[in-house]
Structures are given as C-alpha cells and as structure tokens.
Design an enzyme around this catalytic site. Structure first.
Site, short mmCIF file in Angstrom:
data_model
loop_
_atom_site.label_atom_id
_atom_site.label_comp_id
_atom_site.label_asym_id
_atom_site.label_seq_id
_atom_site.Cartn_x
_atom_site.Cartn_y
_atom_site.Cartn_z
N ARG A 164 13.21 -1.82 9.21
CA ARG A 164 13.00 -3.28 9.34
C ARG A 164 14.14 -3.95 10.12
O ARG A 164 14.50 -5.09 9.85
CB ARG A 164 12.87 -3.95 7.96
CG ARG A 164 11.67 -3.50 7.15
CD ARG A 164 10.35 -3.90 7.80
NE ARG A 164 9.23 -3.65 6.90
CZ ARG A 164 8.62 -2.48 6.75
NH1 ARG A 164 9.02 -1.44 7.45
NH2 ARG A 164 7.61 -2.36 5.91
N SER A 236 5.85 -8.23 1.46
CA SER A 236 7.08 -7.81 0.77
C SER A 236 8.16 -8.84 1.01
O SER A 236 8.45 -9.17 2.17
CB SER A 236 7.61 -6.48 1.33
OG SER A 236 6.67 -5.46 1.24
N GLU A 333 13.55 -9.33 3.24
CA GLU A 333 12.92 -8.77 4.43
C GLU A 333 12.37 -9.92 5.25
O GLU A 333 12.31 -9.87 6.48
CB GLU A 333 11.79 -7.84 3.95
CG GLU A 333 11.22 -6.95 4.99
CD GLU A 333 9.78 -7.24 5.29
OE1 GLU A 333 9.21 -6.55 6.12
OE2 GLU A 333 9.21 -8.19 4.73
N1 EPU Z 1 5.67 0.38 -7.22
C1 EPU Z 1 5.89 -0.07 -8.50
N2 EPU Z 1 5.44 -1.30 -8.84
C2 EPU Z 1 4.79 -2.09 -7.97
C3 EPU Z 1 4.53 -1.63 -6.66
C4 EPU Z 1 5.00 -0.38 -6.30
O1 EPU Z 1 6.48 0.61 -9.31
O2 EPU Z 1 4.41 -3.21 -8.35
C5 EPU Z 1 6.17 1.71 -6.83
C6 EPU Z 1 5.06 2.59 -6.30
O3 EPU Z 1 4.46 3.33 -7.33
C7 EPU Z 1 5.79 3.48 -5.33
C8 EPU Z 1 6.92 2.60 -4.81
O4 EPU Z 1 7.06 1.55 -5.74
O5 EPU Z 1 6.34 4.58 -5.95
C9 EPU Z 1 6.69 2.08 -3.43
O6 EPU Z 1 5.54 1.23 -3.40
P1 EPU Z 1 4.58 1.10 -2.15
O7 EPU Z 1 4.10 2.42 -1.70
O8 EPU Z 1 3.56 0.07 -2.47
O9 EPU Z 1 5.51 0.60 -0.97
P2 EPU Z 1 6.72 -0.45 -0.88
O10 EPU Z 1 7.95 0.31 -0.59
O11 EPU Z 1 6.74 -1.38 -2.03
C10 EPU Z 1 6.49 -0.66 1.69
C11 EPU Z 1 6.57 -1.75 2.73
C12 EPU Z 1 5.22 -2.43 2.88
C13 EPU Z 1 4.18 -1.38 3.23
C14 EPU Z 1 4.14 -0.35 2.11
C15 EPU Z 1 3.14 0.77 2.34
C16 EPU Z 1 8.85 -2.59 2.67
C17 EPU Z 1 9.75 -3.72 2.30
N3 EPU Z 1 7.57 -2.74 2.35
O12 EPU Z 1 6.29 -1.28 0.43
O13 EPU Z 1 5.35 -3.31 3.98
O14 EPU Z 1 2.91 -1.94 3.41
O15 EPU Z 1 5.46 0.25 2.00
O16 EPU Z 1 3.65 1.73 3.19
O17 EPU Z 1 9.31 -1.61 3.24
C18 EPU Z 1 6.13 -5.52 4.40
O18 EPU Z 1 7.10 -5.02 4.97
O19 EPU Z 1 5.98 -6.78 4.31
C19 EPU Z 1 5.14 -4.67 3.79
C20 EPU Z 1 4.11 -5.16 3.13
#
Ligand code: EPU
Length: 343
Positions: A164, A236, A333
């Site tokens: 990012r 996010s 972010e």
């Molecule tokens: N998780 C939780 N609780 C929650 C949501 C997620 O425990 O409420 C856990 C999930 O089980 C998983 C981990 O957290 O083990 C990561 O969750 P997820 O795969 O949903 O991805 P994220 O890291 O929360 C990132 C990006 C998103 C992108 C998703 C999917 C960032 C800041 N965010 O989210 O991007 O869509 O991966 O690849 O890196 C954005 O940047 O605005 C965005 C939406």
C-alpha cells in the site's frame, strides 16, 4: 476548463464525509491538468488529486485550495508476443478496466475485481487483494510533474512500490496521468489465497476459469464488504501492521492463532482485522453513526451522518486500544485530507 467554487466533497467520497473545496476542477486531458496546476501555482494554493474518492477521509472543515478531479479516461491496447499492454487513463474506473480485460480474455487483474476507485489510485496505493498486487502488473506510470510542469514516465522500479505504498504517496507533485499494465494471453489461475481456496472447496470445483475467478472474487467481496450504495465506507481503514520478528514472536506467544505472513527482509505481516476482531473485540461495534463492519472488522462505516471528527475519534480509539493492549501500531490505509495541508 471550468473552475467551480465551494463544491461539497462528501458527494465525491464513498465515505460520504468531507466539507467544501474552495476550488474544484475536473480534468479530462493532460492539457486541462496543466491549466489546473498553473491555476494553483499562480494562486499559490495547495491542491490534491481526487480520483474515485474511495480511500480518503476529508475533513468537514473542507479544503482551502484546489481539488483536481481526475477523469482522464481512455484505454490503449498493444499486442506483444505473449502479452498485451494496456495503457490506461488515470481517471478510468478500476473495475471497468478489470471487467474489460476479463471480457477480452486477458489475465492478470481478475483477482483485483470489484475494488472501488480509479486506475490512478491503483498505482498510488499499490492496491492488492487475494494474493495479487497492482505492482506485479504495472510496467510504467506516466506522470505530470508539478514541480517543472513536464510529462515523464517512471519505470516500475522508480515507483518504489511497497505494501500500500509508492513514491506517489510522498511526492505529491507527481500526478499520475496514465498507467501501463502488462496482461497475459495465457491464463494462470492464482487461487491459493484462503478465501479463494475456500470458495473452490465450497463450490466443488478444481480450478476456476478466468471469468469464474472474477465472479468468485466478486462474490467473496460482496459477502465481506458493505454495499457502497447503502453505507459510507472506504474499505479497510488500517494497513496490516508489518513488524519485526521479535515483536511478532512476542505477539504470537500471547495469541498463537493469529494469522501472520512473511513480509520479506525478516519482517512479519500481522492481520489488523484479526487484531480488531480477536484482541480488541471491536468487530461490529458502533459508536453513534460510526462503527466497524460485522463481516470484516477492518472496514469502518459511516452509518449515516457521521462527521469527520467522529470518524477520526472512532479510529483513534481502535488504534489507541491496539497500542495499549499489544504495543502494535495500526496505521491508516485511508488517506487523511485536512483543511489546509497540501496532500
Ligand atoms: N479476519 C478476522 N476478522 C475479521 C476479518 C478477517 O479475524 O473480521 C482474519 C481472517 O480470518 C484472515 C485475516 O484476518 O485470517 C485477513 O483477513 P482478509 O483475508 O479478509 O484480509 P485483510 O488483510 O483484512 C486485505 C486487504 C483488503 C483485501 C483483502 C483480500 C489491507 C489493508 N486490506 O484485507 O483490501 O480486499 O486483504 O485480499 O491490506 C483495502 O485495502 O481497502 C482492502 C479492502
């Protein structure tokens, strides 16, 4: 070039927050961008570039300067041996571009389906999802350099992409006009990300075709993210924290089930969503018109008429709680735009 005054910015952001811009210009060509920049230079006022408004939190006190709404559109396709090169205007809607690549059977961006915002922002943010980051497909970025009013092209390396991150976040005078992507004619599915693997398992398929992958990502996102037509949000709110191995080890001793990933150079990426959910217990909490989404704790919502101060107070509460409890800093972010700063 039409210069508007006192334009309400909340209407241009997906968070539905933001005060009035002193000046507002929509630019559809590089010449118009140049005129807009000269206008700001002559008046000696700050400016910022507004794309899809899907990753900004603009102060209710507005912006005492010029907002340049980037709507340079057009896609040029070039064919090379195994690849297709697409040069895309910064104002093109990201997901329209992704949809077109999939329709044409060109592969590379399908995992980045359904992300709001513009093509320019995809390079600023180095957007990423489901195991793919924009930087993997970006060949070069054409910029208008506001320091000397010239146009030039930066190579991928010169963009200094990180998680990012890019040169564009710190060098505001470099205004993206077009981004060149490389796409593959042959489809190689990237389906290892947990949510995709789960989708494949649930749907009893072995491999997803290119258009099925786009459909899968769209369906996963629809379940995890709030509908932008219904709620104000910028997706996010925080970045996933990248910490040293020592900090990660200490955290993982306390929370052995926490997801963590190698982030290169001995650093570990932790999950901000997991921390907010399982450490802070702040998933689906609501404070007036602001809250975290109950299907994805990292997503912060404006449920109606939240002010920028309410939003800032709420996210500060989350960041403070994280620092207090586990000494891990959560950084936004979302890009914060204050009333008078040149962002
Ligand atoms: N998780 C939780 N609780 C929650 C949501 C997620 O425990 O409420 C856990 C999930 O089980 C998983 C981990 O957290 O083990 C990561 O969750 P997820 O795969 O949903 O991805 P994220 O890291 O929360 C990132 C990006 C998103 C992108 C998703 C999917 C960032 C800041 N965010 O989210 O991007 O869509 O991966 O690849 O890196 C954005 O940047 O605005 C965005 C939406």
């Amino acid at each position: 070039m039409q210069i508007r005054e006192q334009v309400l910015l909340s209407e241009y952001t997906t968070m539905k927050i933001g005060g009035v811009a002193q000046f507002f210009i929509e630019v559809t060509t590089i010449n118009e961008l140049k005129e807009a920049m000269i206008f700001a230079q002559e008046k000696n006022i700050p400016f910022f570039i507004l794309g899809g408004g899907s990753n900004v939190l603009i102060d209710d006190r507005g912006f005492a300067g010029l907002v340049i709404h980037m709507v340079i559109m057009e896609i040029e396709w070039e064919e090379s041996d195994n690849h297709i090169l697409a040069t895309v205007g910064a104002g093109e809607t990201w997901d329209n571009f992704v949809a077109t690549t999939v329709e044409k059977n060109y592969s590379g961006l399908e995992n980045l389906s359904s992300i709001p915002g513009t093509v320019g922002a995809s390079a600023v943010q180095n957007i990423g999802a489901y195991g793919v980051e924009a930087r993997e497909l970006i060949i070069s970025v054409e910029v208008y350099d506001g320091e000397n009013n010239t146009l030039r092209t930066l190579t991928n390396a010169e963009c200094a992409f990180g998680y990012r991150e890019s040169i564009f976040k710190t060098n505001k005078h470099l205004i993206i006009t077009r981004v060149k992507f490389t796409l593959a004619k042959e489809y190689i599915p990237k389906q290892n990300y947990k949510d995709i693997a789960l989708y494949i398992e649930e749907n009893g398929v072995v491999a997803l075709s290119l258009s099925e992958m786009r459909a899968a990502v769209m369906s996963i996102r629809a379940k995890k993210f709030p509908d932008l037509r219904e709620y104000g949000t910028a997706g996010s709110f925080f970045k996933n924290p990248i910490v040293s191995r020592a900090v990660a080890d200490n955290f993982l001793q306390q929370y052995p089930n926490a997801p963590h990933y190698e982030a290169g150079e001995g650093m570990i990426k932790l999950s901000a969503a997991w921390i907010i959910d399982h450490v802070l217990m702040m998933k689906g909490v609501r404070d007036g018109d602001v809250g975290t989404w109950n299907a994805q704790a990292l997503v912060v919502l404006n449920y109606g008429d939240a002010t920028s101060d309410e939003m800032k107070k709420f996210v500060k509460k989350i960041a403070d709680a994280s620092f207090e409890k586990i000494k891990i800093t959560l950084e936004p972010e979302v890009i914060l735009i204050d009333a008078e700063k040149n962002f």
